[in-house]
Design a protein around this motif. Sequence first.
Motif, PDB file in Angstrom:
ATOM      1  N   ALA A  24       0.830  -1.206   0.000  1.00  6.85           N
ATOM      2  CA  ALA A  24       0.000   0.000   0.000  1.00  6.85           C
ATOM      3  C   ALA A  24       0.863   1.254   0.000  1.00  6.85           C
ATOM      4  O   ALA A  24       0.592   2.215  -0.737  1.00  6.85           O
ATOM      5  CB  ALA A  24      -0.932  -0.007   1.208  1.00  6.85           C
ATOM      6  N   MET A  25       1.917   1.265   0.815  1.00  2.00           N
ATOM      7  CA  MET A  25       2.800   2.422   0.864  1.00  2.00           C
ATOM      8  C   MET A  25       3.553   2.601  -0.451  1.00  2.00           C
ATOM      9  O   MET A  25       3.810   3.736  -0.883  1.00  2.00           O
ATOM     10  CB  MET A  25       3.782   2.276   2.025  1.00  2.00           C
ATOM     11  N   GLU A  26       3.906   1.506  -1.094  1.00  2.00           N
ATOM     12  CA  GLU A  26       4.564   1.597  -2.402  1.00  2.00           C
ATOM     13  C   GLU A  26       3.641   2.231  -3.430  1.00  2.00           C
ATOM     14  O   GLU A  26       4.052   3.105  -4.213  1.00  2.00           O
ATOM     15  CB  GLU A  26       4.981   0.198  -2.870  1.00  2.00           C
ATOM     16  N   LEU A  27       2.377   1.819  -3.438  1.00  2.00           N
ATOM     17  CA  LEU A  27       1.419   2.365  -4.398  1.00  2.00           C
ATOM     18  C   LEU A  27       1.129   3.836  -4.118  1.00  2.00           C
ATOM     19  O   LEU A  27       0.988   4.637  -5.054  1.00  2.00           O
ATOM     20  CB  LEU A  27       0.124   1.549  -4.361  1.00  2.00           C
ATOM     21  N   ILE A  28       1.063   4.205  -2.839  1.00  2.00           N
ATOM     22  CA  ILE A  28       0.825   5.604  -2.488  1.00  2.00           C
ATOM     23  C   ILE A  28       1.994   6.474  -2.950  1.00  2.00           C
ATOM     24  O   ILE A  28       1.804   7.554  -3.531  1.00  2.00           O
ATOM     25  CB  ILE A  28       0.606   5.743  -0.974  1.00  2.00           C
ATOM     26  N   ALA A  29       3.217   6.007  -2.690  1.00  2.49           N
ATOM     27  CA  ALA A  29       4.402   6.768  -3.122  1.00  2.49           C
ATOM     28  C   ALA A  29       4.456   6.868  -4.642  1.00  2.49           C
ATOM     29  O   ALA A  29       4.809   7.920  -5.190  1.00  2.49           O
ATOM     30  CB  ALA A  29       5.668   6.100  -2.593  1.00  2.49           C
ATOM     31  N   ALA A  30       4.090   5.785  -5.335  1.00  2.00           N
ATOM     32  CA  ALA A  30       4.100   5.811  -6.801  1.00  2.00           C
ATOM     33  C   ALA A  30       3.085   6.805  -7.355  1.00  2.00           C
ATOM     34  O   ALA A  30       3.332   7.455  -8.384  1.00  2.00           O
ATOM     35  CB  ALA A  30       3.808   4.412  -7.339  1.00  2.00           C
ATOM     36  N   SER A  31       1.948   6.938  -6.662  1.00  5.90           N
ATOM     37  CA  SER A  31       0.927   7.883  -7.128  1.00  5.90           C
ATOM     38  C   SER A  31       1.317   9.334  -6.856  1.00  5.90           C
ATOM     39  O   SER A  31       0.850  10.241  -7.550  1.00  5.90           O
ATOM     40  CB  SER A  31      -0.411   7.572  -6.446  1.00  5.90           C
ATOM     41  N   ARG A  32       2.164   9.567  -5.857  1.00  9.41           N
ATOM     42  CA  ARG A  32       2.556  10.931  -5.496  1.00  9.41           C
ATOM     43  C   ARG A  32       3.819  11.401  -6.186  1.00  9.41           C
ATOM     44  O   ARG A  32       4.052  12.610  -6.301  1.00  9.41           O
ATOM     45  CB  ARG A  32       2.763  11.030  -3.978  1.00  9.41           C
ATOM     46  N   ILE A  33       4.638  10.477  -6.642  1.00 11.09           N
ATOM     47  CA  ILE A  33       5.964  10.866  -7.130  1.00 11.09           C
ATOM     48  C   ILE A  33       5.880  11.705  -8.398  1.00 11.09           C
ATOM     49  O   ILE A  33       6.639  12.664  -8.573  1.00 11.09           O
ATOM     50  CB  ILE A  33       6.851   9.616  -7.354  1.00 11.09           C
ATOM     51  N   GLN A  34       4.967  11.384  -9.306  1.00 12.36           N
ATOM     52  CA  GLN A  34       4.878  12.143 -10.545  1.00 12.36           C
ATOM     53  C   GLN A  34       4.481  13.591 -10.289  1.00 12.36           C
ATOM     54  O   GLN A  34       5.010  14.516 -10.911  1.00 12.36           O
ATOM     55  CB  GLN A  34       3.878  11.473 -11.491  1.00 12.36           C
ATOM     56  N   LYS A  35       3.548  13.799  -9.365  1.00  9.80           N
ATOM     57  CA  LYS A  35       3.172  15.171  -9.022  1.00  9.80           C
ATOM     58  C   LYS A  35       4.341  15.903  -8.382  1.00  9.80           C
ATOM     59  O   LYS A  35       4.579  17.091  -8.670  1.00  9.80           O
ATOM     60  CB  LYS A  35       1.973  15.155  -8.077  1.00  9.80           C
ATOM     61  N   ALA A  36       5.084  15.212  -7.519  1.00 15.03           N
ATOM     62  CA  ALA A  36       6.240  15.840  -6.871  1.00 15.03           C
ATOM     63  C   ALA A  36       7.315  16.202  -7.893  1.00 15.03           C
ATOM     64  O   ALA A  36       7.924  17.276  -7.815  1.00 15.03           O
ATOM     65  CB  ALA A  36       6.810  14.913  -5.795  1.00 15.03           C
ATOM     66  N   ILE A  37       7.547  15.315  -8.857  1.00 13.14           N
ATOM     67  CA  ILE A  37       8.535  15.589  -9.902  1.00 13.14           C
ATOM     68  C   ILE A  37       8.107  16.785 -10.742  1.00 13.14           C
ATOM     69  O   ILE A  37       8.912  17.669 -11.070  1.00 13.14           O
ATOM     70  CB  ILE A  37       8.748  14.344 -10.785  1.00 13.14           C
ATOM     71  N   ALA A  38       6.827  16.825 -11.094  1.00  7.44           N
ATOM     72  CA  ALA A  38       6.320  17.927 -11.918  1.00  7.44           C
ATOM     73  C   ALA A  38       6.460  19.264 -11.198  1.00  7.44           C
ATOM     74  O   ALA A  38       6.853  20.274 -11.797  1.00  7.44           O
ATOM     75  CB  ALA A  38       4.863  17.665 -12.280  1.00  7.44           C
ATOM     76  N   ARG A  39       6.160  19.288  -9.902  1.00  2.00           N
ATOM     77  CA  ARG A  39       6.284  20.534  -9.135  1.00  2.00           C
ATOM     78  C   ARG A  39       7.746  20.970  -9.042  1.00  2.00           C
ATOM     79  O   ARG A  39       8.058  22.156  -9.146  1.00  2.00           O
ATOM     80  CB  ARG A  39       5.696  20.348  -7.745  1.00  2.00           C
ATOM     81  N   SER A  40       8.647  20.012  -8.845  1.00  4.97           N
ATOM     82  CA  SER A  40      10.069  20.340  -8.743  1.00  4.97           C
ATOM     83  C   SER A  40      10.599  20.893 -10.057  1.00  4.97           C
ATOM     84  O   SER A  40      11.328  21.894 -10.084  1.00  4.97           O
ATOM     85  CB  SER A  40      10.854  19.098  -8.329  1.00  4.97           C
ATOM     86  N   GLN A  41      10.235  20.250 -11.156  1.00 12.82           N
ATOM     87  CA  GLN A  41      10.694  20.713 -12.467  1.00 12.82           C
ATOM     88  C   GLN A  41      10.095  22.065 -12.834  1.00 12.82           C
ATOM     89  O   GLN A  41      10.746  22.878 -13.488  1.00 12.82           O
ATOM     90  CB  GLN A  41      10.350  19.664 -13.526  1.00 12.82           C
ATOM     91  N   ALA A  42       8.856  22.315 -12.398  1.00  9.66           N
ATOM     92  CA  ALA A  42       8.220  23.589 -12.720  1.00  9.66           C
ATOM     93  C   ALA A  42       8.841  24.745 -11.945  1.00  9.66           C
ATOM     94  O   ALA A  42       8.862  25.883 -12.433  1.00  9.66           O
ATOM     95  CB  ALA A  42       6.724  23.503 -12.428  1.00  9.66           C
ATOM     96  N   ALA A  43       9.350  24.474 -10.738  1.00  8.73           N
ATOM     97  CA  ALA A  43       9.913  25.543  -9.918  1.00  8.73           C
ATOM     98  C   ALA A  43      11.353  25.879 -10.278  1.00  8.73           C
ATOM     99  O   ALA A  43      11.802  26.998 -10.036  1.00  8.73           O
ATOM    100  CB  ALA A  43       9.841  25.155  -8.437  1.00  8.73           C
TER     101      ALA A  43
END
Length: 311
Positions: A24-43
Amino acid sequence: MGAQQRVFKQKIRSTQSLRKIFKAMELIAASRIQKAIARSQAASPYANALTRAVSAVASESNVDHVLTSEPDHVTRAAVLVIGPDRGFAGAYSANLIRESEELVRLLKQEGKEVALYTVGGKAESYYTFRDRPIVEAWTGFSENPTAEDARKIGEALLKAFETDAGDGGVQEIYMVFTRFVSSVKHDPEYRRLLPLEVVDADEATTSGSTGGGGSDAGTMPLYEFEPSAEAVLDALLPRYIDSRILSALLSASASEQASRQAAMKTATDNADDLIKTYTRLANSARQAEITQELTEIVGGADALAASAAGD
C-alpha cells in the motif's frame, strides 16, 4: 511437530499483513511521485532565472549590499537541513544526515560556530536525541511543501542573517537537501545560500546574449534602477531566498517519494521471499509430523502382532 507448524503459520500470517502495508505504501508513493517531480521541475526555471537576475543586478550596480557582500571574517554560520517527516524511505534520511554532518565538520574546521535549522521530523529527532541545539525546526510539510512554507523559513533565516553574529546572528547560510536527478538517482548535497555568489558582469552579459538579430555578443547592457539599485536588491533578494528554499523543498519531496517507493518495493519483495520460506518450512514440518504418525502406527501394529504371536 504440531506446535512448530503453528509457529510457521503464525509467521506467514504476520508477514502477509506486513506485505499488505508495504504494498500500500509503495502504491501511495508511486501515485505521489509524478506530481512531486512535476512541481520540482516547474519551480527550477523560475529559481534559476531569478538567481541570474539578482546576480546580474548586483554585479552591474556595484552596490555594497549586505546580502551580497562577503564578510571579512566569518565566525558563525547557519545550516538548514531539509529532511523527511516520516521514515520507510530506505537510506534517504541516513544519507542526508551524513552530508549535513560532513558540512558541519568542514565549517567547524574553519573555526565557524554552526547554528542548526531543520525541516522534517527525522532531522529534528536526530539532533535532539544527541543533545545538539536547534535554533528553529519546521515539520509537517516535507511531502507537500508550499511557497508559504518556504517564505516562513526564508524569513527566519534572513532575520538571523541580518542580526549581528555577537547577538546570535549568522554571517553565512547553507542548506543541505537531496537533489532529485531521476526516479532511481537522488543525491544529497549542500549549497551556500547567503551571501549570494555574484557572477562577474562579463559572464552575466555573455550568458544572457543570444547572438540573434545581428546583435553584438560583446555589447554590455545598460541598467537603470528606479528608485535605486539598493532598493531593487532589497525587493529581489528575499524573493531569491524564498525561491531557492522552495526549489530545494520540492526537490527533496520528489526524492523522498522516489526513495520510499523503492524501499517499499524492496520490502514487498523481501516479504514475498519470507512467505515462501515459511511456507516451505511449514510443509516440511507437516510432512515430518505425518511421517512420525505413520511410524508410530506401524510400530504399534508391529508390537501388537508380536504380542499376539507370543501368546
